[in-house]
Design an enzyme around this catalytic site. Sequence first.
Site, PDB file in Angstrom:
ATOM      1  N   GLY A   1       0.837  -1.206   0.000  1.00 20.75           N
ATOM      2  CA  GLY A   1       0.000   0.000   0.000  1.00 20.75           C
ATOM      3  C   GLY A   1       0.868   1.251   0.000  1.00 20.75           C
TER       4      GLY A   1
ATOM      5  N   LEU B   1       1.357   3.626   2.398  1.00 21.20           N
ATOM      6  CA  LEU B   1       2.207   3.733   3.587  1.00 21.20           C
ATOM      7  C   LEU B   1       3.044   2.473   3.774  1.00 21.20           C
ATOM      8  CD1 LEU B   1       3.119   5.091   6.221  1.00 21.20           C
ATOM      9  CD2 LEU B   1       1.037   4.240   7.322  1.00 21.20           C
TER      10      LEU B   1
ATOM     11  N   ILE C   1      -6.908 -10.089   7.086  1.00 23.06           N
ATOM     12  CA  ILE C   1      -7.042  -9.721   8.505  1.00 23.06           C
ATOM     13  C   ILE C   1      -8.440  -9.958   9.063  1.00 23.06           C
ATOM     14  CG2 ILE C   1      -5.118  -8.068   8.471  1.00 23.06           C
ATOM     15  CD1 ILE C   1      -7.261  -5.813   8.692  1.00 23.06           C
TER      16      ILE C   1
ATOM     17  N   ALA D   1      -6.708  -1.461   5.666  1.00 25.52           N
ATOM     18  CA  ALA D   1      -7.987  -0.832   6.026  1.00 25.52           C
ATOM     19  C   ALA D   1      -8.878  -0.790   4.795  1.00 25.52           C
ATOM     20  CB  ALA D   1      -7.756   0.590   6.529  1.00 25.52           C
TER      21      ALA D   1
ATOM     22  N   THR E   1      -6.950   7.223  11.912  1.00 25.28           N
ATOM     23  CA  THR E   1      -7.245   8.354  11.034  1.00 25.28           C
ATOM     24  C   THR E   1      -7.766   9.590  11.763  1.00 25.28           C
ATOM     25  OG1 THR E   1      -8.732   9.015   9.238  1.00 25.28           O
ATOM     26  CG2 THR E   1      -9.543   7.312  10.672  1.00 25.28           C
ATOM     27  N   ASP E   2      -7.597  10.739  11.135  1.00 26.20           N
ATOM     28  CA  ASP E   2      -8.200  12.000  11.604  1.00 26.20           C
ATOM     29  C   ASP E   2      -9.737  11.956  11.491  1.00 26.20           C
ATOM     30  OD1 ASP E   2      -7.789  11.841   8.817  1.00 26.20           O
ATOM     31  OD2 ASP E   2      -7.902  14.009   8.565  1.00 26.20           O
TER      32      ASP E   2
ATOM     33  N   TYR F   1     -16.759   5.165   7.677  1.00 24.97           N
ATOM     34  CA  TYR F   1     -15.307   4.971   7.750  1.00 24.97           C
ATOM     35  C   TYR F   1     -14.788   5.351   9.148  1.00 24.97           C
ATOM     36  CZ  TYR F   1     -10.323   5.964   7.032  1.00 24.97           C
ATOM     37  OH  TYR F   1      -8.957   6.012   7.154  1.00 24.97           O
TER      38      TYR F   1
ATOM     39  N   LYS G   1     -13.257   2.812  11.974  1.00 25.03           N
ATOM     40  CA  LYS G   1     -11.853   2.974  12.388  1.00 25.03           C
ATOM     41  C   LYS G   1     -11.769   3.205  13.901  1.00 25.03           C
ATOM     42  CE  LYS G   1      -8.424   3.323  10.145  1.00 25.03           C
ATOM     43  NZ  LYS G   1      -7.394   2.318   9.729  1.00 25.03           N
TER      44      LYS G   1
END
Length: 295
Positions: free
Chosen positions: A10, A12, A37, A60, A101-102, A125, A129
């Site tokens: 991915g 990152l 996962i 994710a 995440t933000d 989302y 998360k």
Amino acid sequence: MNIAVIGANGQLGTDLVAAFTAHGDDVYAMTHSHIEITDRDSVSRVLEEIQPHVVVNTAAMHHVENCEKEPAKAFAVNGLGAKNLAVVAQSLGAVLMHISTDYVFDGRKGSPYTEDDSPVPVNVYGITKLAGEHFVRSNAEKHFVVRTSGLYGKSPCRAKGGLNFIELMLKLAKERGEVRVVDNEFVSPTSTADLAEQLVQLSRLDCYGLYHATAEGSCSWYEFAQEIFALTNTPVRLKVAGRGEFPAKVRRPEYSVLENQALKVRGINSLKLWQDELRTYLTGRVKSESLQVDN
Ligand SMILES: NC(=O)c1ccc[n+]([C@@H]2O[C@H](COP(=O)([O-])OP(=O)(O)OC[C@H]3O[C@@H](n4cnc5c(N)ncnc54)[C@H](OP(=O)(O)O)[C@@H]3O)[C@@H](O)[C@H]2O)c1
């Protein structure tokens, strides 16, 4: 150390594999074809084989519109997938570093969010998360939950497909000569290469817990585009997009800037100003382009 990177191909994950490898770790680069996962057996089988000291989870479902359309699937990956990793990491005595995440925030605070602020997600989302964060924190004693935002890197984001924001801006400028960008959503655009270095540093420590990790400072998407064009001397007419010009299909936080408070309190914040990270990314991009030309 043995490091298992989940989501290794991915955006990152690619930079994490490179960063841990450069620091001399034995890196197990796990793509979706190696591990699922959402399946506890798959997670146990793979991690028992590796016996990792640290598991870094970047996997994710984070295409915001797709999460809204398929909430059960989003919860399976972002919530229960994180739980599977936490339970197995705990049983192996491994550290779990989980990327969040933000978007766990609603964006109404109007100033940067710290780790002490209460999350209030406004879409599927963000909700899923946040569930993943809770599962990690309650099932894995040795955990880092790391929230980040506005990622860009040399590898494209697999969930969103296509180009990152920088490459998209440069392509549109070249093709159309005029680009329209919203100026009412604020982020801290963060380079995956710089974030990966920060995560390697954090993985060496035992100060487990919740962390915000984004580039310093913040900007609107319009200001981000402005800086991209200025640093690359791109001739373009950049305009502010009118309200409603790009109507959002899903509610999103307008201001999701994060403050790296926990990293700073511990004196380990290595993330730079977003303008400096952008300059480094653009320099690397020019270098790799000229390499391709030379070859
Ligand atoms: N991108 C952003 O701007 C941003 C902002 C804030 C936070 N984050 C968070 O940062 C993390 C990394 O983002 P990214 O941009 O690097 O994502 P990405 O490029 O989409 O990479 C995600 C990786 O996870 C794999 N994956 C997805 N579902 C999986 C599953 N069920 N089992 C195993 N592997 C699975 C994907 O493989 P396949 O593609 O083959 O399925 C892919 O390799 C995510 O947790 C995301 O929520 C991202």
